[in-house]
Scaffold this motif. Structure first.
Motif, PDB file in Angstrom:
ATOM      1  N   VAL B 284      35.221  15.746   6.851  1.00 32.84           N
ATOM      2  CA  VAL B 284      35.311  15.955   8.291  1.00 32.84           C
ATOM      3  C   VAL B 284      36.035  14.758   8.865  1.00 32.84           C
ATOM      4  O   VAL B 284      35.655  13.620   8.599  1.00 32.84           O
ATOM      5  CB  VAL B 284      33.901  16.078   8.922  1.00 32.84           C
ATOM      6  CG1 VAL B 284      34.001  16.217  10.424  1.00 32.84           C
ATOM      7  CG2 VAL B 284      33.148  17.248   8.324  1.00 32.84           C
ATOM      8  N   GLY B 285      37.091  15.023   9.615  1.00 29.18           N
ATOM      9  CA  GLY B 285      37.860  13.927  10.176  1.00 29.18           C
ATOM     10  C   GLY B 285      38.015  14.036  11.677  1.00 29.18           C
ATOM     11  O   GLY B 285      38.524  15.034  12.170  1.00 29.18           O
ATOM     12  N   HIS B 286      37.539  13.038  12.376  1.00 23.26           N
ATOM     13  CA  HIS B 286      37.698  12.930  13.837  1.00 23.26           C
ATOM     14  C   HIS B 286      37.314  14.216  14.556  1.00 23.26           C
ATOM     15  O   HIS B 286      38.018  14.674  15.459  1.00 23.26           O
ATOM     16  CB  HIS B 286      39.137  12.537  14.183  1.00 23.26           C
ATOM     17  CG  HIS B 286      39.577  11.294  13.473  1.00 23.26           C
ATOM     18  ND1 HIS B 286      39.105  10.058  13.816  1.00 23.26           N
ATOM     19  CD2 HIS B 286      40.408  11.117  12.417  1.00 23.26           C
ATOM     20  CE1 HIS B 286      39.637   9.149  13.007  1.00 23.26           C
ATOM     21  NE2 HIS B 286      40.425   9.763  12.145  1.00 23.26           N
ATOM     22  N   LEU B 287      36.193  14.789  14.153  1.00 28.85           N
ATOM     23  CA  LEU B 287      35.770  16.075  14.731  1.00 28.85           C
ATOM     24  C   LEU B 287      35.288  15.889  16.170  1.00 28.85           C
ATOM     25  O   LEU B 287      34.548  14.956  16.485  1.00 28.85           O
ATOM     26  CB  LEU B 287      34.633  16.662  13.887  1.00 28.85           C
ATOM     27  CG  LEU B 287      34.081  18.006  14.345  1.00 28.85           C
ATOM     28  CD1 LEU B 287      35.097  19.101  14.097  1.00 28.85           C
ATOM     29  CD2 LEU B 287      32.794  18.328  13.614  1.00 28.85           C
ATOM     30  N   ALA B 308      34.474  19.507  29.975  1.00 31.84           N
ATOM     31  CA  ALA B 308      33.104  19.492  29.494  1.00 31.84           C
ATOM     32  C   ALA B 308      32.926  18.243  28.647  1.00 31.84           C
ATOM     33  O   ALA B 308      33.838  17.848  27.930  1.00 31.84           O
ATOM     34  CB  ALA B 308      32.825  20.733  28.662  1.00 31.84           C
ATOM     35  N   PRO B 309      31.764  17.611  28.747  1.00 30.45           N
ATOM     36  CA  PRO B 309      31.550  16.408  27.938  1.00 30.45           C
ATOM     37  C   PRO B 309      31.550  16.763  26.452  1.00 30.45           C
ATOM     38  O   PRO B 309      31.105  17.842  26.064  1.00 30.45           O
ATOM     39  CB  PRO B 309      30.173  15.918  28.393  1.00 30.45           C
ATOM     40  CG  PRO B 309      29.520  17.113  29.000  1.00 30.45           C
ATOM     41  CD  PRO B 309      30.604  17.955  29.572  1.00 30.45           C
ATOM     42  N   LEU B 310      32.070  15.847  25.654  1.00 30.75           N
ATOM     43  CA  LEU B 310      32.103  16.084  24.212  1.00 30.75           C
ATOM     44  C   LEU B 310      30.703  15.890  23.642  1.00 30.75           C
ATOM     45  O   LEU B 310      30.101  14.835  23.804  1.00 30.75           O
ATOM     46  CB  LEU B 310      33.076  15.119  23.542  1.00 30.75           C
ATOM     47  CG  LEU B 310      34.561  15.395  23.798  1.00 30.75           C
ATOM     48  CD1 LEU B 310      35.403  14.277  23.232  1.00 30.75           C
ATOM     49  CD2 LEU B 310      34.975  16.720  23.200  1.00 30.75           C
ATOM     50  N   VAL B 311      30.168  16.920  23.001  1.00 32.67           N
ATOM     51  CA  VAL B 311      28.847  16.811  22.385  1.00 32.67           C
ATOM     52  C   VAL B 311      28.975  16.074  21.059  1.00 32.67           C
ATOM     53  O   VAL B 311      28.128  15.292  20.679  1.00 32.67           O
ATOM     54  CB  VAL B 311      28.244  18.216  22.156  1.00 32.67           C
ATOM     55  CG1 VAL B 311      26.853  18.112  21.592  1.00 32.67           C
ATOM     56  CG2 VAL B 311      28.237  18.998  23.456  1.00 32.67           C
ATOM     57  N   VAL B 312      30.070  16.361  20.368  1.00 31.74           N
ATOM     58  CA  VAL B 312      30.385  15.631  19.149  1.00 31.74           C
ATOM     59  C   VAL B 312      31.699  14.915  19.412  1.00 31.74           C
ATOM     60  O   VAL B 312      32.701  15.549  19.743  1.00 31.74           O
ATOM     61  CB  VAL B 312      30.517  16.582  17.948  1.00 31.74           C
ATOM     62  CG1 VAL B 312      31.024  15.825  16.738  1.00 31.74           C
ATOM     63  CG2 VAL B 312      29.190  17.238  17.645  1.00 31.74           C
ATOM     64  N   ASN B 313      31.681  13.601  19.345  1.00 30.34           N
ATOM     65  CA  ASN B 313      32.818  12.818  19.784  1.00 30.34           C
ATOM     66  C   ASN B 313      33.398  12.019  18.614  1.00 30.34           C
ATOM     67  O   ASN B 313      32.909  10.953  18.298  1.00 30.34           O
ATOM     68  CB  ASN B 313      32.375  11.885  20.922  1.00 30.34           C
ATOM     69  CG  ASN B 313      33.555  11.258  21.626  1.00 30.34           C
ATOM     70  OD1 ASN B 313      34.693  11.420  21.203  1.00 30.34           O
ATOM     71  ND2 ASN B 313      33.274  10.548  22.693  1.00 30.34           N
ATOM     72  N   ASP B 314      34.394  12.581  17.980  1.00 28.27           N
ATOM     73  CA  ASP B 314      35.163  11.833  17.003  1.00 28.27           C
ATOM     74  C   ASP B 314      34.302  11.361  15.820  1.00 28.27           C
ATOM     75  O   ASP B 314      34.123  10.160  15.622  1.00 28.27           O
ATOM     76  CB  ASP B 314      35.818  10.631  17.694  1.00 28.27           C
ATOM     77  CG  ASP B 314      36.908  10.006  16.821  1.00 28.27           C
ATOM     78  OD1 ASP B 314      37.293  10.646  15.843  1.00 28.27           O
ATOM     79  OD2 ASP B 314      37.324   8.883  17.135  1.00 28.27           O
ATOM     80  N   GLN B 349      37.023  21.073  19.095  1.00 27.78           N
ATOM     81  CA  GLN B 349      38.024  20.751  20.120  1.00 27.78           C
ATOM     82  C   GLN B 349      39.147  19.913  19.532  1.00 27.78           C
ATOM     83  O   GLN B 349      40.197  19.763  20.128  1.00 27.78           O
ATOM     84  CB  GLN B 349      37.337  19.955  21.233  1.00 27.78           C
ATOM     85  CG  GLN B 349      37.430  20.585  22.594  1.00 27.78           C
ATOM     86  CD  GLN B 349      36.788  21.962  22.632  1.00 27.78           C
ATOM     87  OE1 GLN B 349      35.790  22.205  21.970  1.00 27.78           O
ATOM     88  NE2 GLN B 349      37.364  22.855  23.395  1.00 27.78           N
ATOM     89  N   GLY B 350      38.878  19.342  18.372  1.00 30.16           N
ATOM     90  CA  GLY B 350      39.893  18.505  17.756  1.00 30.16           C
ATOM     91  C   GLY B 350      39.387  18.005  16.419  1.00 30.16           C
ATOM     92  O   GLY B 350      38.207  18.145  16.107  1.00 30.16           O
ATOM     93  N   GLY B 351      40.255  17.429  15.620  1.00 34.58           N
ATOM     94  CA  GLY B 351      39.852  16.929  14.329  1.00 34.58           C
ATOM     95  C   GLY B 351      40.018  17.989  13.249  1.00 34.58           C
ATOM     96  O   GLY B 351      40.461  19.109  13.528  1.00 34.58           O
ATOM     97  N   THR B 352      39.680  17.613  12.023  1.00 37.40           N
ATOM     98  CA  THR B 352      39.868  18.539  10.913  1.00 37.40           C
ATOM     99  C   THR B 352      38.594  18.659  10.091  1.00 37.40           C
ATOM    100  O   THR B 352      37.809  17.725   9.990  1.00 37.40           O
ATOM    101  CB  THR B 352      40.979  18.051   9.965  1.00 37.40           C
ATOM    102  OG1 THR B 352      40.638  16.722   9.563  1.00 37.40           O
ATOM    103  CG2 THR B 352      42.335  18.056  10.633  1.00 37.40           C
ATOM    104  N   ILE B 353      38.408  19.853   9.541  1.00 36.21           N
ATOM    105  CA  ILE B 353      37.320  20.081   8.591  1.00 36.21           C
ATOM    106  C   ILE B 353      37.981  20.626   7.328  1.00 36.21           C
ATOM    107  O   ILE B 353      38.645  21.665   7.374  1.00 36.21           O
ATOM    108  CB  ILE B 353      36.298  21.081   9.132  1.00 36.21           C
ATOM    109  CG1 ILE B 353      35.715  20.576  10.461  1.00 36.21           C
ATOM    110  CG2 ILE B 353      35.191  21.325   8.125  1.00 36.21           C
ATOM    111  CD1 ILE B 353      34.978  21.629  11.236  1.00 36.21           C
ATOM    112  N   THR B 354      37.807  19.925   6.217  1.00 41.24           N
ATOM    113  CA  THR B 354      38.425  20.352   4.974  1.00 41.24           C
ATOM    114  C   THR B 354      37.329  20.674   3.972  1.00 41.24           C
ATOM    115  O   THR B 354      36.467  19.845   3.701  1.00 41.24           O
ATOM    116  CB  THR B 354      39.331  19.255   4.402  1.00 41.24           C
ATOM    117  OG1 THR B 354      40.048  18.671   5.480  1.00 41.24           O
ATOM    118  CG2 THR B 354      40.304  19.820   3.400  1.00 41.24           C
TER     119      THR B 354
END
Lengths: 315, 581
Positions: B284-287, B308-314, B349-354
């Motif tokens: 998981v990268g910068h999710l 909306a506020p980020l619930v999971v931030n980077d 909202q952003g980042g990668t999941i591999t």
């Protein structure tokens, strides 16, 4: 899979789902009374051709003849035996009621499940449509449609069925929406199951009992509507139903000539059948809703078991 | 300490559902407890052990199906003597209670101050201006400013609500305070504050306190004496020090073993980790995840995106095959959301999941479906995660049917039996035909795990897999996960709020706070050499199951008799560990 839904373990107090047992429903007196009434009318409708004392198409006595030993309920304006007519009249009322209800429940359940399950814009769209149907004054529209299409039994069925589904749809939607949030539904979704799999295996079996209760209650409305439309002359004029019996009697001035027997028996039959269905439906609904049993709100207190030494000499 | 007991239970028995034709359930069996003024007493047991029923009997708050015998003596007077009539005058005035769920114990439409004043009014303690002043005093006593009395329960945090609940319990200056799992729903750090408050109040006001809990460590740190309840009976009673150092009953020992000391059990990294060239199982990268609200009309017109506020931030983390990573943090820190995103149930909202080298970020539901075989989830509450109309056989076979594995019913059954035996439900034939309500909580969780591993996934996600289970069965389920990690080389990402569980079973720990990972590293390092302030605070607030930790010499090799394996020098314990495998 095939065995799961049939052999349910008796666990009617489970707070997690609806699990009414037949015995649980029948333990209520109203349910038993309702069931007996409905069974009585259904039996009569089934065997009416064989137990009718006279033919329903030929005159067997005088016009508006009063009840006598030969004709227990008297005769109608054409001299046809009233008892035979009333016995036969339930048939079509019940068929129309059952078919119209199946249509209504079918549409209502489909819209309710789709709308509750998918949510989002599907929900918005379907619920707006439901709202439109809900605000339409139903009896007026039924009369209008029946008048435009002409009097016919199938039209009555379609009209009733197509207008009665809104309540079911909203009820089922609310239920499915809450089921949708259950963890086990989420778990199955995370397993990779498709929507159809979830709906047919986990959603519909859960709302099944609720649908049964709703169907029985909807039948009462359908029978009432059918009778009302028939009384207004919008049903098939040749069919013998309780509604047309009363309509004929009303048309031929049975009221002014004091022939109460031409109207009252058919009216009472409708009233009793509807009451029977209603009692049965309500009982199933009560058995489904364990929240109605709130023991902690009772005024009874816990009891003391006698103790040696308890009493005035105890400190 | 030869003062007369303020509250004593003498041979208290409670039955539920007694009818002429039915002996009912005997839920409290001959309980004897004596409590001196100012004494803090812990009542420990698992769900259904009768601990709550015992204290409810002292309040006279039992349902109408209950039947009571025995005596409850308040300053030597039997308050059960005339049933409800003789209990009612003492309720709240002499014996008050702090309930478990502070949110449901408050009326949501009245202010907190109004509700405390109500208690004063009902018991004729104070009215009008006097009551207002007293409410202010009570709130100040529990560390809430008097001005906050005009706020509503939902405007309070969980900890503040529990404090307000305590203030309400103290309204009539009771002599005895009964606290029923007062901190169960709270985070470790808030729990620590609430318990400190209870101890302080008990000392300042000379209150006798009964603390009902399932957590032995809480009792060890906050009580003088304790009783362990099992099946309605007190199996052991004594000072907390005796219970910890010289437990007489097997059950007490088992309970202490289930609440290990976090510092003693922190795992050492495994030796010789095969660092293959293959990409990690999960990366998981910068999710970033947020829950966008629907756009308002104005935003639609201006074509703005709703903020909306980020619930999971980077956040970034990796899970490898045969590795367990624990995600630790308070409720609301975003750990469950992060896991849902990894599972593809929530859009990122952003980042990668591999996953296994394949980028799965932003895949649609349909593309996800075949991948679900590789990644499975275990849920927190096994009472909720199973369809109650499904037999064990059908629950476990369902994933096979969904993915069309196994051509015949016979083959499917064989796979189901294999999975059930794998999770320790042996012989499987005994469980196949059962419904969830015929199983215990631990067995249900095992069934849920069997339904996850029947597909032979590579990655298991576990969301607080044991927090809803009784203390004594937790270890079994965690051991099972550990076995799966070790033998089947599954990668496991586990969410937990319990640092000692994480320390005991995870290879690496990631600490989450307000949507960010504040610290990440090998379990041993995170526990013994925490870097982030938040981790340090978290560690400091964990109650120690040893009632007198100061007596334990620092760095003592034989620190705890209960943990022989961790007490041994590292290399020995490491080799022992391998032998056990």
């Amino acid at each position: 899979m095939s065995t799961t839904t049939v052999n349910q373990a008796p666990d009617s107090e489970s707070p997690y789902g609806f699990r009414p047992t037949l015995r649980g429903v029948l333990q209520q007196k109203t349910a038993l009374a309702g069931l007996l009434i409905v069974a009585f009318f259904v039996t009569i409708a089934l065997i009416s051709p064989w137990i009718e004392p006279y033919s329903i198409s030929e005159a067997s006595c005088g016009v508006f003849e009063a009840p006598s030993r030969a004709h227990w309920l008297g005769c109608d304006d054409g001299g046809v035996d009233m008892l035979s007519l009333v016995l036969r009249g339930g048939r079509i009322s019940m068929i129309v009621g059952a078919v119209a209800t199946l249509i209504a429940i079918g549409i209502g359940a489909t819209i309710g499940v789709l709308s509750g399950y998918f949510g989002g814009w599907v929900d918005t769209l379907l619920m707006r449509i439901t709202d439109y149907f809900l605000v339409v004054p139903q009896v007026v529209l039924m009369i209008a449609i029946a008048a435009v299409w002409g009097p016919s039994l199938s039209h009555v069925i379609i009209v009733i069925g197509a207008l009665m589904w809104t309540g079911t749809a909203r009820l089922i939607r609310a239920q499915v929406k809450s089921l949708r949030e259950r963890v086990y539904v989420k778990r199955v979704e995370a397993l990779g199951a498709g929507h159809a799999h979830i709906i047919f295996n986990h959603i519909i079996p859960q709302i099944g009992p609720l649908l049964v209760a709703n169907t029985v209650l909807a039948i009462t409305v359908a029978i009432f509507n059918e009778t009302a439309l028939a009384f207004l002359g919008l049903s098939d004029p040749t069919a013998v139903t309780w509604g047309t019996i009363m309509e004929h009697a009303f048309d031929r001035a049975a009221v002014s000539s004091g022939a109460w027997w031409a109207i009252v028996p058919a009216g009472l039959s409708v009233a009793f059948l509807i009451m029977g269905c209603y009692m049965l439906g309500r009982s199933i609904e009560d058995a489904l809703n364990p929240r109605l049993k709130v023991s902690y709100l009772s005024t009874h207190f816990w009891r003391l078991r006698p103790l040696v030494g308890r009493g005035p000499d105890a400190l | 300490m030869t003062r007369k007991p303020i509250l004593a239970f003498e041979d208290l028995n409670v039955w539920f559902g007694v009818r002429p034709d039915n002996p009912g359930f005997h839920v409290v069996k001959g309980v004897n407890i004596a409590l001196k003024p100012g004494e803090r007493f812990g009542l420990v047991g698992e769900s259904g052990s009768g601990k709550t029923t015992t204290i409810m009997a002292a309040m006279g708050l039992l349902p109408s199906s209950a039947e009571v015998s025995g005596r409850v003596l308040l300053e030597g007077r039997d308050i059960l003597r005339d049933g409800e009539k003789s209990v009612a005058p003492h309720r709240w005035k002499d014996i008050a209670m702090v309930f478990q769920g502070a949110m449901s114990a408050f009326n949501p439409v009245k202010t907190v101050g109004w509700q405390i004043a109500e208690a004063l009014d009902v018991h004729n303690v104070a009215r009008g201006v006097a009551a207002e002043r007293r409410v202010g005093e009570l709130l100040e006593l529990v560390g809430i400013t008097a001005a906050q009395s005009a706020r509503f329960p939902h405007e309070f945090s969980g900890g503040m609500r529990q404090r307000a609940m305590i203030a309400m319990a103290l309204a009539c200056e009771p002599k005895v305070l009964l606290a029923d799992e007062p901190t169960t729903a709270l985070d470790v750090m808030v729990q620590d504050q609430v318990l400190k408050l209870l101890v302080r109040l008990s000392q300042e006001l000379n209150l006798a306190l009964i603390l009902v809990t399932h957590d032995l460590a809480i009792v060890a740190q906050n009580c003088h004496r304790a009783a362990v309840m099992l099946g309605g009976e007190i199996v052991e009673q004594g000072s907390v020090s005796d219970l910890y150092h010289r437990p007489q009953h097997d059950y007490t020992r088992k309970l202490f073993e289930a609440t290990p000391d976090v510092f003693a059990v922190a795992r050492k990294p495994e030796t010789a980790k095969a660092t293959s060239a293959a990409p990690p199982l999960l990366q998981v990268g910068h999710l970033k995840v947020s829950y966008p609200r629907p756009r308002s009309l104005r935003e639609v017109l201006r074509r703005e995106k709703p903020q909306a506020p980020l619930v999971v931030n980077d956040i970034s983390l990796t899970v490898d095959r045969g590795e367990m990573v624990a995600l630790v943090g308070q409720s609301g820190s975003g750990k469950t959301t992060a896991m849902q995103a990894v599972l593809g149930m929530v859009k990122s909202q952003g980042g990668t999941i591999t996953l296994n080298g394949r980028d799965v970020t932003g895949l649609g539901m349909r593309e996800w479906r075949p991948l679900r075989r590789q990644i499975q989830m275990i849920y927190q509450d096994p009472y909720e995660s199973l369809d109650l109309r499904y037999r064990v056989r059908d629950t476990v076979a369902e994933p096979l049917r969904i993915h069309r594995i196994a051509a015949t019913a016979l083959e499917r059954e064989a796979l189901v039996v294999e999975a059930l035996e794998r999770v320790g439900l042996t012989p499987a034939a005994r469980y196949l035909g059962r419904f969830p309500h015929e199983l215990s909580g631990g067995q249900r969780q095992r069934v849920a795990i069997a339904a996850s591993i029947v597909l032979k996934p590579e990655l298991l996600l576990a969301d607080e897999p044991v927090s809803m289970l009784d203390v004594s069965v937790r270890a079994g389920v965690l051991h099972l996960l550990d076995e799966l990690r070790r033998d089947a080389r599954m990668g496991i990402l586990m969410i937990t709020h319990d640092l000692s569980t994480a320390a005991n079973y995870a290879d690496r720990i990631a600490v989450m706070h307000q949507g960010r990972i504040v610290e990440q590293g090998p379990a041993h390092q995170v526990i013994h050499a925490p870097e982030a302030d938040y981790t340090k605070a978290l560690l400091a607030s964990i109650p120690d199951p040893d009632p007198d930790p100061d007596r334990r010499a620092a760095g003592d090799a034989v620190s705890s008799r209960r943990q022989p394996s961790t007490a041994l020098p590292d290399h020995v314990s490491e080799s022992l560990r391998h032998k056990q495998w």
